[in-house]
Structures are given as structure tokens and as C-alpha cells.
Design an enzyme around this catalytic site. Structure first.
Site, mmCIF file in Angstrom:
data_model
loop_
_atom_site.group_PDB
_atom_site.id
_atom_site.type_symbol
_atom_site.label_atom_id
_atom_site.label_comp_id
_atom_site.label_asym_id
_atom_site.label_seq_id
_atom_site.Cartn_x
_atom_site.Cartn_y
_atom_site.Cartn_z
ATOM 1 N N HIS A 1 0.837 -1.203 0.000
ATOM 2 C CA HIS A 1 0.000 0.000 0.000
ATOM 3 C C HIS A 1 0.868 1.248 0.000
ATOM 4 O O HIS A 1 2.071 1.175 0.262
ATOM 5 C CB HIS A 1 -0.913 0.022 1.237
ATOM 6 C CG HIS A 1 -2.065 -0.928 1.152
ATOM 7 N ND1 HIS A 1 -1.943 -2.279 1.431
ATOM 8 C CD2 HIS A 1 -3.361 -0.736 0.794
ATOM 9 C CE1 HIS A 1 -3.111 -2.870 1.255
ATOM 10 N NE2 HIS A 1 -3.989 -1.962 0.868
ATOM 11 N N LYS B 1 -0.567 4.708 4.622
ATOM 12 C CA LYS B 1 -1.547 3.796 5.238
ATOM 13 C C LYS B 1 -1.154 3.556 6.685
ATOM 14 O O LYS B 1 -0.013 3.198 6.982
ATOM 15 C CB LYS B 1 -1.639 2.482 4.470
ATOM 16 C CG LYS B 1 -2.707 1.556 5.029
ATOM 17 C CD LYS B 1 -2.954 0.371 4.131
ATOM 18 C CE LYS B 1 -3.944 -0.610 4.735
ATOM 19 N NZ LYS B 1 -5.260 -0.036 4.996
HETATM 20 P P1 NAP Z 1 -6.675 9.751 4.636
HETATM 21 O O1 NAP Z 1 -6.319 10.365 3.325
HETATM 22 O O2 NAP Z 1 -5.712 9.925 5.774
HETATM 23 O O3 NAP Z 1 -8.114 10.314 5.076
HETATM 24 C C1 NAP Z 1 -8.656 10.191 6.345
HETATM 25 C C2 NAP Z 1 -9.470 11.455 6.605
HETATM 26 O O4 NAP Z 1 -10.193 11.295 7.829
HETATM 27 C C3 NAP Z 1 -8.598 12.699 6.746
HETATM 28 O O5 NAP Z 1 -9.082 13.730 5.907
HETATM 29 C C4 NAP Z 1 -8.774 13.065 8.216
HETATM 30 O O6 NAP Z 1 -8.706 14.445 8.454
HETATM 31 C C5 NAP Z 1 -10.183 12.551 8.475
HETATM 32 N N1 NAP Z 1 -10.493 12.423 9.898
HETATM 33 C C6 NAP Z 1 -9.675 12.067 10.929
HETATM 34 N N2 NAP Z 1 -10.354 12.092 12.090
HETATM 35 C C7 NAP Z 1 -11.619 12.466 11.774
HETATM 36 C C8 NAP Z 1 -12.798 12.688 12.568
HETATM 37 N N3 NAP Z 1 -12.810 12.530 13.901
HETATM 38 N N4 NAP Z 1 -13.936 13.082 11.918
HETATM 39 C C9 NAP Z 1 -13.949 13.250 10.578
HETATM 40 N N5 NAP Z 1 -12.859 13.086 9.777
HETATM 41 C C10 NAP Z 1 -11.713 12.688 10.388
HETATM 42 O O7 NAP Z 1 -6.904 8.198 4.480
HETATM 43 P P2 NAP Z 1 -7.525 7.396 3.224
HETATM 44 O O8 NAP Z 1 -6.434 6.884 2.370
HETATM 45 O O9 NAP Z 1 -8.622 8.185 2.618
HETATM 46 O O10 NAP Z 1 -8.124 6.118 3.975
HETATM 47 C C11 NAP Z 1 -9.139 6.242 4.964
HETATM 48 C C12 NAP Z 1 -9.464 4.858 5.505
HETATM 49 O O11 NAP Z 1 -10.087 4.081 4.458
HETATM 50 C C13 NAP Z 1 -8.248 4.043 5.954
HETATM 51 O O12 NAP Z 1 -8.601 3.295 7.102
HETATM 52 C C14 NAP Z 1 -7.989 3.105 4.790
HETATM 53 O O13 NAP Z 1 -7.341 1.915 5.171
HETATM 54 C C15 NAP Z 1 -9.407 2.833 4.338
HETATM 55 N N6 NAP Z 1 -9.566 2.382 2.959
HETATM 56 C C16 NAP Z 1 -10.560 1.484 2.741
HETATM 57 C C17 NAP Z 1 -10.852 1.051 1.469
HETATM 58 C C18 NAP Z 1 -11.990 0.098 1.255
HETATM 59 O O14 NAP Z 1 -12.225 -0.333 0.121
HETATM 60 N N7 NAP Z 1 -12.721 -0.258 2.297
HETATM 61 C C19 NAP Z 1 -10.104 1.513 0.369
HETATM 62 C C20 NAP Z 1 -9.079 2.432 0.618
HETATM 63 C C21 NAP Z 1 -8.838 2.876 1.919
HETATM 64 P P3 NAP Z 1 -7.296 15.250 8.355
HETATM 65 O O15 NAP Z 1 -7.209 15.632 6.925
HETATM 66 O O16 NAP Z 1 -7.529 16.386 9.258
HETATM 67 O O17 NAP Z 1 -6.226 14.322 8.830
#
Ligand code: NAP
Length: 266
Positions: free
Chosen positions: A147, A151
């Protein structure tokens, strides 16, 4: 879905890498309506109210709560959604088995639908089905998951679910399996060197984090004088959108929390 009210969706994590793609998908889907986003930093999206917490957004009412945030906040968010009678669709990975069991029990009590899926990509889900078949015939299996460098959790939720699927297939094959049990199948973390990977459900998992990657997984099966390799590559986050769209639609008709997109697909 024509003639029906659009499905009202709240998104937490709307400014993250996944969240931005999710917001775009919801806005482009005629039978979905984005009714709020949760952002403690107060960032704005045109035409959509921002709420400082999940509780504040959920108390305004919605059909579905979509979460792509962090392992630290996802359990609290999912629990708040269930407490408000809003169907959770959780993409964030890192929930513990205990947290998932607790959320399932809470949703079950309320007969509330919802989906928790560590991977919404169709190819990854199909890989899971093939893994269950191959594990009956190959005594050895190892997982390499790769990844992007940001991540937070390792091993990936998909790798953990894949290892569990292999373990389940091994157990259910029982005496009908095509091979004799070998030490690799029952090996424990303590017995092996850390460089052999983290052993989950008897399956070593190797995690790689590098810039330039999105989400990739290889499962290698070994038998007598032969190997078989399954590989899935996600090169863009749009790959997760058809599965997520389906999960939002299915959450509306389910009366329990389903774990894994493979359990939602017909
Ligand atoms: P990311 O870019 O770090 O995005 C996470 C977001 O959540 C950031 O904008 C963060 O804000 C925000 N956040 C943190 N605390 C919060 C709160 N209390 N309330 C609301 N928003 C909050 O991560 P990502 O790559 O998008 O991935 C997010 C999650 O999805 C991870 O766990 C990843 O493993 C998962 N994922 C799942 C799939 C699937 O198919 N299920 C696919 C890809 C990823 P800030 O900008 O302020 O930090």
C-alpha cells in the site's frame, strides 16, 4: 430506484484521499444525496453542511453514514450511527474483531442494516472467493500486501480477512483436503523469525508501504512441485466506488450488519 426519495448520506473523512472520491461518487449518483459531512477542522464543501462531530451530523437525520477516517475514530463513529438509527457503511480499516462483534450485536438489536468492508474493490472480493477454493488444494499460502506510504494500519484489513478465509477453508476441508497438514500451516509467530511475516490465522502476511502504490495484494499458494499466484492491483481509488455504491444501496434493505463486500454480492 426512480420515483423513490434519494438515499440521504453523511460522509466522515470527506477531505481524505478516499473521502474526496466518495463525495464525487455520491454527487454523481442521482439516487444518492449528500446531506452532511463530518469534519472537526470545519472545512467546507459547497452546498453541504459541515458538522464538527459524527453525533452532531447524525442528530440531523440521514439514511446512511459512510466512514473513511482513521482506526482511532471509526469505532466511535459507527457506534454513534447505530445509536442514531442511521445505517453505517464503513470503509475505514483497523476495527478490532471485538469492536466488530460489538457493532454487529448493537445493529442486530435494532435490526439495522449496514456494511463493514475492508475492501470495496470487486477484484479483491473475487480474490477472496478464489482463495477459499485454492486453500483446499494447496497446503502452503503466504500473503504480500502493498500500500501507499501513508496507510496507518498494517497488516491491511484485506490481508487479515484473506488469511481468515484461508483458515476457514482449511478447517472446513477437514479430511477431504488434498494434502496432509504441514508445519507451515500451524506455525506460530513465536516459532518463526520476524522476517517470515506476521502470522495471522496460520498464514504469514508481509506488508510493504511505498509511495506510488495504491492498494495491491498477492496471495502465493504452494503445493508439491508447483505454486499458484493470485494478484490484485488497485491503481485508482475509483476502483472502490461501484462496491461502495452497492453497499450503500444494500444497507437500506438489510436488517443486520454484514462484514465483507463478498457477503453482500449475489
Ligand atoms: P486519509 O487520506 O488519511 O483520510 C482520512 C481522513 O479522515 C482525513 O481527511 C482526516 O482528516 C479525516 N479524519 C480524521 N479524524 C476524523 C474525525 N474525527 N472526523 C472526521 N474526519 C476525520 O486516508 P484514506 O487513504 O482516505 O483512507 C481512509 C481509511 O479508508 C483508511 O482506514 C484506509 O485503510 C481505508 N480504505 C478502505 C478502502 C476500502 O475499500 N474499504 C479503500 C481504501 C482505503 P485530516 O485531513 O484532518 O487528517
Amino acid at each position: 430506484m426512480s420515483g423513490r426519495e434519494p438515499i440521504a448520506v453523511v460522509v466522515a473523512g470527506a477531505f481524505g484521499k478516499m473521502g474526496r472520491t466518495v463525495v464525487e461518487m455520491i454527487e454523481q449518483t442521482p439516487h444518492f444525496r449528500l446531506v452532511g459531512i463530518v469534519d472537526p477542522k470545519g472545512r467546507k464543501l459547497e452546498g453541504v453542511p459541515t458538522y464538527p462531530s459524527a453525533g452532531a451530523a447524525l442528530s440531523q437525520g440521514a439514511d446512511v453514514f459512510v466512514d473513511f477516517t482513521t482506526p482511532e475514530v471509526v469505532y466511535g463513529h459507527a457506534r454513534a450511527a447505530i445509536d442514531h438509527g442511521v445505517r453505517p457503511v464503513i470503509g475505514t480499516t483497523g476495527l478490532t474483531p471485538e469492536e466488530i462483534a460489538d457493532l454487529s450485536a448493537r445493529a442486530g438489536t435494532r435490526r439495522l442494516g449496514g456494511v463493514i468492508a475492508p475492501n470495496f474493490a470487486l477484484g479483491a472480493v473475487l480474490m477472496m472467493r478464489m482463495v477459499a477454493l485454492l486453500a483446499r488444494y494447496f497446503p502452503y499460502a503466504e500473503i504480500i500486501e502493498l500500500h501507499h506510504e501513508n496507510k496507518r494500519d498494517a497488516p491491511s484489513g484485506t490481508a487479515i480477512v484473506t488469511a481468515a478465509a484461508i483458515a476457514r477453508a482449511r478447517r472446513s476441508a477437514g479430511d477431504s483436503r488434498a494434502w496432509e497438514p504441514v508445519p507451515a500451516v500451524s506455525m506460530t509467530q513465536e516459532a518463526e523469525s520476524p522476517s517470515r511475516g506476521l502470522v495471522h490465522d496460520g498464514v504469514p502476511i508481509h506488508s510493504v508501504r511505498l509511495p506510488g502504490l495504491v492498494a495491491h495484494q498477492t496471495v502465493l499458494f504452494g503445493g508439491v512441485g508447483e505454486t499458484l499466484t493470485l494478484r490484485h492491483d488497485t491503481s485508482a481509488r475509483t476502483a472502490f466506488m461501484p462496491g461502495l455504491r452497492l453497499a450503500i444501496e444494500k444497507a437500506m434493505t438489510l436488517d443486520r450488519l454484514v462484514v465483507g463486500l463478498e457477503n453482500v454480492l449475489d
